[in-house]
Design an enzyme around this catalytic site. Structure first.
Site, PDB file in Angstrom:
ATOM      1  N   SER A 140       0.862  -1.184   0.000  1.00  0.00           N
ATOM      2  CA  SER A 140       0.000   0.000   0.000  1.00  0.00           C
ATOM      3  C   SER A 140       0.897   1.233   0.000  1.00  0.00           C
ATOM      4  O   SER A 140       1.710   1.393  -0.921  1.00  0.00           O
ATOM      5  CB  SER A 140      -0.961  -0.031   1.197  1.00  0.00           C
ATOM      6  OG  SER A 140      -1.867   1.046   1.141  1.00  0.00           O
TER       7      SER A 140
ATOM      8  N   HIS B 132      -2.864  -0.858  -3.314  1.00  0.00           N
ATOM      9  CA  HIS B 132      -4.110  -0.127  -3.122  1.00  0.00           C
ATOM     10  C   HIS B 132      -4.163   1.051  -4.090  1.00  0.00           C
ATOM     11  O   HIS B 132      -3.188   1.799  -4.230  1.00  0.00           O
ATOM     12  CB  HIS B 132      -4.217   0.393  -1.691  1.00  0.00           C
ATOM     13  CG  HIS B 132      -4.439  -0.703  -0.686  1.00  0.00           C
ATOM     14  ND1 HIS B 132      -4.214  -0.541   0.658  1.00  0.00           N
ATOM     15  CD2 HIS B 132      -4.873  -1.983  -0.840  1.00  0.00           C
ATOM     16  CE1 HIS B 132      -4.500  -1.660   1.297  1.00  0.00           C
ATOM     17  NE2 HIS B 132      -4.887  -2.553   0.407  1.00  0.00           N
TER      18      HIS B 132
ATOM     19  N   ASP C 219      -4.581  -4.705   5.807  1.00  0.00           N
ATOM     20  CA  ASP C 219      -4.867  -5.537   4.646  1.00  0.00           C
ATOM     21  C   ASP C 219      -3.634  -6.362   4.284  1.00  0.00           C
ATOM     22  O   ASP C 219      -2.518  -5.845   4.263  1.00  0.00           O
ATOM     23  CB  ASP C 219      -5.273  -4.659   3.460  1.00  0.00           C
ATOM     24  CG  ASP C 219      -5.802  -5.468   2.280  1.00  0.00           C
ATOM     25  OD1 ASP C 219      -6.270  -6.604   2.492  1.00  0.00           O
ATOM     26  OD2 ASP C 219      -5.763  -4.950   1.151  1.00  0.00           O
TER      27      ASP C 219
END
Length: 215
Positions: A38, A65, A158
């Protein structure tokens, strides 16, 4: 099993990185690599992936992301820097060895049991779509012990559950050293949830990817 955060690599025996990597790869046949990141992920991947040789003997799938309302340019950025083909993963496309795939924006990316991609519009997970957990958990089901999962820098949790699923399926799990990561939240959460096989610097993860060719 992991060494304390900040050491590289993770090893209960405190082995040097090259020896720990060789020990982790011993007896393994890896067919695919999935990478999640990310915040700070583009820079990390630019250090990690260029240098992989043409004809690399496994599929590599990277998910970062992305804003849902903006088309991803990642495939184009990396295509100019890679010896192997690079493209955005397409629905129902079979995974091919020697290819780098990127998840596009606005859809979750999964791997089906026949080792093809699937795109879906399920609700965001951890405020992200695509989400790393979707990709890693599905790839763990499809590849089992033949999967390498790598989790890099990022600002939320995540990927922690996805990497744990890869480990439970017998796959090899690697986390970027949180002390090196631009944003340490994601690697630290993965380590907290389930001890990875290796905690490595980006340089050592790159070495691992190259060592797969001789394993």
């Amino acid at each position: 099993m992991s060494a304390p955060t900040g050491s590289s690599p993770a090893s209960p025996r405190g082995l040097p990185a090259s020896r720990a990597i060789a020990a982790a790869l011993a007896g393994r046949a890896i067919d695919a690599v999935v990478i999640g990141a990310s915040a700070g992920g583009v820079g990390a991947l630019l250090k990690l992936l260029p240098g992989l040789p043409a004809g690399y003997a496994r599929a590599v799938v990277a998910l970062l992301h992305l804003p849902e309302n903006r088309q991803s340019q990642l495939a184009e950025v990396f295509r100019q820097r890679m010896a192997l083909p690079v493209r955005e993963a397409a629905d129902k496309e079979p995974l091919s060895s020697g290819t780098l795939y990127f998840a596009g924006s606005g859809y979750h990316l999964s791997v089906e049991s026949d080792r093809s991609f699937s795109l879906s519009c399920e609700a965001p997970l951890h405020f992200a779509r695509p989400a790393i957990d979707f990709l890693m958990e599905s790839a763990a089901d499809a590849y089992g012990p033949a999967l390498l999962g790598i989790l890099l820098t990022g600002a939320n949790q995540d990927g922690a559950a996805g990497l744990a699923a890869i480990g439970r399926a017998g796959g090899l799990t690697v986390v970027q050293d949180p002390d090196e990561a631009e944003v340490a939240t994601m690697p630290r959460e993965a380590i907290r949830l389930r001890a990875p096989d290796l905690i490595l610097s980006l340089d050592d993860i790159h070495t691992l990817l190259l060592m797969l060719e001789n394993n």
